[in-house]
Design a protein around this motif. Structure first.
Motif, short mmCIF file in Angstrom:
data_model
loop_
_atom_site.label_atom_id
_atom_site.label_comp_id
_atom_site.label_asym_id
_atom_site.label_seq_id
_atom_site.Cartn_x
_atom_site.Cartn_y
_atom_site.Cartn_z
N GLY A 105 0.82 -1.21 0.00
CA GLY A 105 0.00 0.00 0.00
C GLY A 105 0.85 1.25 0.00
O GLY A 105 2.08 1.21 -0.05
N LYS A 106 0.16 2.37 0.05
CA LYS A 106 0.85 3.65 0.05
C LYS A 106 0.89 4.18 1.47
O LYS A 106 -0.17 4.42 2.07
CB LYS A 106 0.12 4.62 -0.87
N PRO A 107 2.09 4.38 2.02
CA PRO A 107 2.17 4.90 3.39
C PRO A 107 1.57 6.30 3.47
O PRO A 107 1.78 7.13 2.58
CB PRO A 107 3.67 4.93 3.67
N GLU A 108 0.83 6.53 4.52
CA GLU A 108 0.24 7.85 4.75
C GLU A 108 1.02 8.56 5.84
O GLU A 108 1.15 8.06 6.95
CB GLU A 108 -1.22 7.69 5.19
N THR A 109 1.55 9.73 5.52
CA THR A 109 2.32 10.48 6.50
C THR A 109 1.42 10.92 7.64
O THR A 109 0.37 11.51 7.42
CB THR A 109 2.98 11.71 5.84
N VAL A 110 1.86 10.61 8.85
CA VAL A 110 1.10 11.04 10.02
C VAL A 110 1.85 12.08 10.84
O VAL A 110 1.24 12.88 11.54
CB VAL A 110 0.69 9.84 10.91
N VAL A 111 3.17 12.07 10.80
CA VAL A 111 3.93 13.14 11.46
C VAL A 111 5.02 13.60 10.50
O VAL A 111 5.90 12.84 10.12
CB VAL A 111 4.61 12.66 12.77
N GLY A 112 4.90 14.85 10.08
CA GLY A 112 5.91 15.44 9.22
C GLY A 112 6.49 16.67 9.88
O GLY A 112 6.49 16.79 11.12
N ASP A 113 6.98 17.56 9.07
CA ASP A 113 7.51 18.81 9.62
C ASP A 113 6.40 19.56 10.36
O ASP A 113 5.23 19.47 10.00
CB ASP A 113 8.07 19.70 8.50
N GLN A 114 6.80 20.28 11.38
CA GLN A 114 5.83 21.04 12.16
C GLN A 114 6.11 22.53 11.98
O GLN A 114 7.27 22.96 12.03
CB GLN A 114 5.93 20.69 13.64
N ASN A 115 5.07 23.28 11.72
CA ASN A 115 5.18 24.73 11.60
C ASN A 115 6.15 25.16 10.51
O ASN A 115 6.85 26.17 10.64
CB ASN A 115 5.60 25.35 12.94
N GLY A 116 6.23 24.39 9.45
CA GLY A 116 7.05 24.77 8.31
C GLY A 116 8.53 24.61 8.49
O GLY A 116 9.32 24.97 7.62
N LYS A 117 8.95 24.06 9.60
CA LYS A 117 10.38 23.92 9.88
C LYS A 117 10.82 22.50 9.58
O LYS A 117 10.21 21.54 10.06
CB LYS A 117 10.64 24.26 11.34
N LEU A 118 11.90 22.40 8.78
CA LEU A 118 12.41 21.08 8.44
C LEU A 118 12.88 20.35 9.69
O LEU A 118 13.60 20.90 10.51
CB LEU A 118 13.58 21.21 7.46
N SER A 119 12.44 19.13 9.83
CA SER A 119 12.87 18.35 10.98
C SER A 119 12.81 16.89 10.58
O SER A 119 12.28 16.54 9.53
CB SER A 119 11.97 18.59 12.19
N HIS A 120 13.39 16.06 11.41
CA HIS A 120 13.24 14.66 11.12
C HIS A 120 12.55 13.94 12.27
O HIS A 120 12.74 14.27 13.43
CB HIS A 120 14.58 14.00 10.76
N GLN A 121 11.75 12.96 11.87
CA GLN A 121 11.04 12.12 12.81
C GLN A 121 11.58 10.70 12.67
O GLN A 121 11.81 10.25 11.55
CB GLN A 121 9.53 12.11 12.52
N ASP A 122 11.78 10.01 13.77
CA ASP A 122 12.42 8.70 13.64
C ASP A 122 11.93 7.77 14.74
O ASP A 122 11.38 8.20 15.75
CB ASP A 122 13.94 8.88 13.71
#
Lengths: 312, 464
Positions: free
Chosen positions: A134-151
């Motif tokens: 299937g196609k993964p659905e993003t549930v946590v991405g960047d917050q408030n327009g600031k590039l960040s990484h989630q892991d």
């Protein structure tokens, strides 16, 4: 909703054969027989990351490095049935990197880390996947327009929330949110590095690694971020905590003897025991669902592969 | 999607050197080759080194997690990894390098390397040539002046005159060989690995190793519309094209490859070359000690090439500065998620392979005559950024040198308490290049005889 095992075991035979042809790689020659208590799960020798079992113990998911992905080298997620180790199967058909997947407590969904756009230096998101291919659905991405990484997503035992590490607020901290990505809550407050969270089976605490006391050590906290407790105190790093299914023990990685090994200790304290005892690099342990073994990454036979070692 | 496509992979497949298993070499041949090498190792030279293995850590490793840890720096600087003692009292290293810490008596460290650019492309050129001239930055701007030759190209040029030659070597081997493809920053090629002012005839010959595939000749400068089947003839490529025939631009591009392929022919058709490349014949335990991943196996091949008489072998850690998470192939440019990646990959891989290389060279009596250098184009920002990474940092970084007359256990230069700036004995890539050449016995007169201007000052403390 069917679980991932049903989808793996019931798919079309021709497609299954094609997947084997496409994704099965040359078998690395095994130089010596592993110790009796050790089961080797993969043999291709490619670099691997974070193995995780389905709740019924029938499927293992892990990330593997691929030198010739469509966008250059890549990291992709694979599923394997340990009873049929040649039946390696891609989890998705994505070309961009994906890794650090983990099964939901009911086996029906997965959380994973996805690179949403390659070449962005750190744009890692956490995505939810509802079915194989299937196609993964993003549930946590960047917050408030600031590039960040989630892991390193880690499910809460009730399957309604998960913990993860992120750089939303600058340095890397531990967060928790609902399954749909709502209600993101920061749980740690340290100028250093907090990583690799995991829940206790009763859902009351989260373990993680932190450098707030010097080198990397293990800590636990209540799920609201309070009641911080230091779990290890040793020279060298302690990392990748994994709580046993019965909630009584922790498996983790330590280099306290000068080499990366898998250790086990009681959750309420006690002397850690070196379980892997090998001069190779042993890392990223996870418990088998029945609690009788620990699966981990090791290069003890040349290339990097997955092994399960029995636990007394 | 960029240029590394299925098409290019197909071309690469055509260029694989093929099986090296059936060499037809006897033990007597092998013994004779090694004897020839041993005789020359003992020959008097101005410098004690007769070969260089350059471990090129593309992307820029952090000084703090490798050879210049700062355990007393604030948490936002020192990072999560501990500092460990080494075999040499007072010489501390990052905990991800326990193997090298146990071998600290075999190598020296420069802790105050610096130069003026934090752009990968420019810094790469500076680090490899000692000069900014001709460097191309990320925006495509070219620095003034003529591109200088790399240190390896100078060694290769002098080797053509018979320097460091093994008198009984069956055939000449390519004197300057790089295990790895042309360096890139993003999609841009980086200059500085080649002959520069000396001309493209002194560009390196390239081979590469891919786990699960084996040795291959990287895809270099092939016209994009050149159909892969025409490469099937491999080394006979140019002979198929007669002067005046075909597309002139293609012929020009192919002619530029002539030197490359003539070197390839000399390598592949020589017993020494074949023997040197066949690392699969090494004992399993030795191969495993280097690691089965690409960098480890390339270090083993480099040792074999030096043993066979090559004077300069460079091992490129990667082609791209970026990791696989970022459209690269695992370079050291970790702006994010740095500590996880260092722990999962770079730290232990570097530690294991370089430890094995030093042990292997030492046990064969080759370390004294082989200079091993490990360095990238710059270091990383001491202050951890807001993506749990470290950015580019050119004002202060570290380099490692071993063998070839270098006295082990030495730490030359020092940085401030956060590893941000040199405190004493600053050194530059030009100094490092001069040091490599001095170790090889190359004099200023040798350099000027090539029409080049000597640059930098050899770091004499390394040899005293």
């Amino acid at each position: 909703m069917p679980n991932f095992n049903d989808q793996i075991l019931n798919h079309n035979g021709l497609l299954f054969l094609a997947c084997i042809l496409l994704y099965t790689l040359p078998v690395t020659v095994v130089s010596q027989e592993p110790p009796p208590e050790l089961q080797r799960l993969t043999t291709d020798g490619k670099d691997k990351q974070r193995p995780a079992w389905s709740p019924d113990g029938r499927t293992l998911v892990f990330a593997r490095h691929e030198p010739e992905g469509a966008y250059g080298a890549s990291i992709w997620l694979y599923l394997i049935d340990p009873k049929n180790p040649n039946g390696l199967k891609r989890l998705t058909d994505r070309e961009l990197p994906e890794y650090h997947a983990t099964f939901a407590p009911d086996g029906a969904q997965m959380l994973m880390v996805t690179v949403s756009q390659s070449g962005t230096q750190g744009n890692l998101d956490i995505a939810r996947l509802d079915k194989v291919g299937g196609k993964p659905e993003t549930v946590v991405g960047d917050q408030n327009g600031k590039l960040s990484h989630q892991d390193w997503p880690a499910w809460a035992p009730d399957g309604k929330q998960f913990a993860f590490s992120s750089t939303h607020d600058g340095n890397q901290e531990i967060y928790r949110c609902n399954l749909n990505g709502a209600d993101v809550t920061r749980l740690t407050q340290s100028p250093g590095h907090d990583a690799h969270p995991c829940y206790t089976p009763n859902g009351t605490r989260i373990l993680f690694s932190t450098d707030r006391w010097g080198g990397l050590e293990l800590a636990s906290m209540a799920v609201d971020g309070t009641d911080l407790t230091r779990l290890t105190q040793s020279p060298g790093l302690d990392d990748f905590p994994a709580v046993s299914p019965d909630g009584k023990r922790i498996a983790f990685v330590s280099n306290r003897d000068g080499n990366s090994e898998v250790y086990v200790c009681d959750l309420d304290g006690g002397q850690p025991v070196n379980l892997s005892r090998n001069s190779a690099r042993d890392t990223q342990p996870t418990w088998t669902p029945d609690g009788t073994g620990i699966t981990f990454v090791s290069d003890r036979q040349g290339g990097t592969d997955l092994y399960t070692i029995k636990v007394q | 999607m960029h240029g590394r496509t299925c098409q290019s992979a197909s071309r690469r497949a055509f260029l694989q050197a093929g099986s090296l298993g059936a060499l037809g070499l006897s033990m007597a041949d092998l013994f004779a080759l090694r004897q020839a090498r041993a005789v020359n190792v003992n020959a008097p030279e101005a410098g004690s080194a007769r070969a260089v293995i350059m471990l090129w850590l593309w992307g820029g490793p952090s000084q703090l997690e490798t050879f210049d840890p700062k355990p007393d720096a604030p948490l936002e600087y020192r990072g999560p990894f501990d500092t460990i003692a080494s075999r040499v009292p007072g010489f501390h290293m990052g905990e991800l390098l326990p193997g090298l810490a146990q071998r600290a008596d075999k190598f020296a460290v420069l802790r105050a390397m610096n130069h003026p650019s934090n752009d990968h492309g420019v810094a790469g050129t500076i680090a490899l040539t000692g000069s900014i001239a001709g460097a191309i930055d990320l925006g495509g701007k070219t620095a003034g002046g003529a591109l200088q030759p790399s240190t390896g190209a100078i060694v290769g040029r002098l080797a053509r005159d018979g320097r460091w030659a093994s008198s009984s070597a069956p055939r000449p081997l390519p004197p300057y060989l790089i295990l790895g493809n042309i360096l890139h920053q993003g999609h841009k090629r980086v200059v500085g690995e080649g002959g520069g002012l000396l001309g493209s005839a002194y560009d390196p010959f390239r081979l590469d190793y891919e786990p699960g595939v084996g040795l291959k000749v990287p895809n270099l400068d092939l016209p994009q519309d050149l159909p892969a089947p025409r490469l099937a003839a491999r080394w006979g490529l140019l002979e198929q094209l007669q002067p005046g025939g075909g597309d002139s631009s293609k012929l020009k591009a192919l002619a530029a490859m002539d030197n490359h392929y003539s070197l390839a022919r000399s390598l592949i058709t020589s017993r020494a070359g074949l023997e040197a490349l066949d690392a699969e014949g090494e004992p399993l335990a030795l191969r495993e000690s280097y690691g089965s991943y690409r960098f480890g196996r390339c270090c083993l091949i480099a040792r074999r090439l030096v043993e066979a008489g090559l004077p300069f072998v460079q091992v490129n850690w990667s082609t791209h500065v970026e990791g696989p998470e970022d459209a690269g192939d695992g370079g050291w440019d970790m702006h994010d998620n740095y500590f996880s990646i260092m722990q999962d990959r770079h730290g232990w891989m570097f530690d294991r392979s370089v430890s094995a290389l030093l042990d292997d060279l030492d046990s064969r009596g080759l370390l004294a005559s082989t200079l091993v250098v490990a360095v990238g184009e710059f270091g990383r920002t001491p202050k951890i950024n807001d993506k749990a990474g470290r950015d580019h940092w050119n004002p202060c970084y570290s380099a490692m040198l071993a063998g070839g007359g270098v006295q082990g256990g030495r730490v030359i230069g020092s940085s401030d308490r956060r590893a941000e700036h040199p405190v004493d004995r600053p050194t530059t890539p030009a100094d490092l290049g001069a040091t490599i050449l001095a170790a090889m016995g190359v004099t200023a007169a040798d350099i000027t005889s090539l029409g080049l201007t000597p640059a930098g000052q050899a770091i004499e403390e390394l040899f005293r």
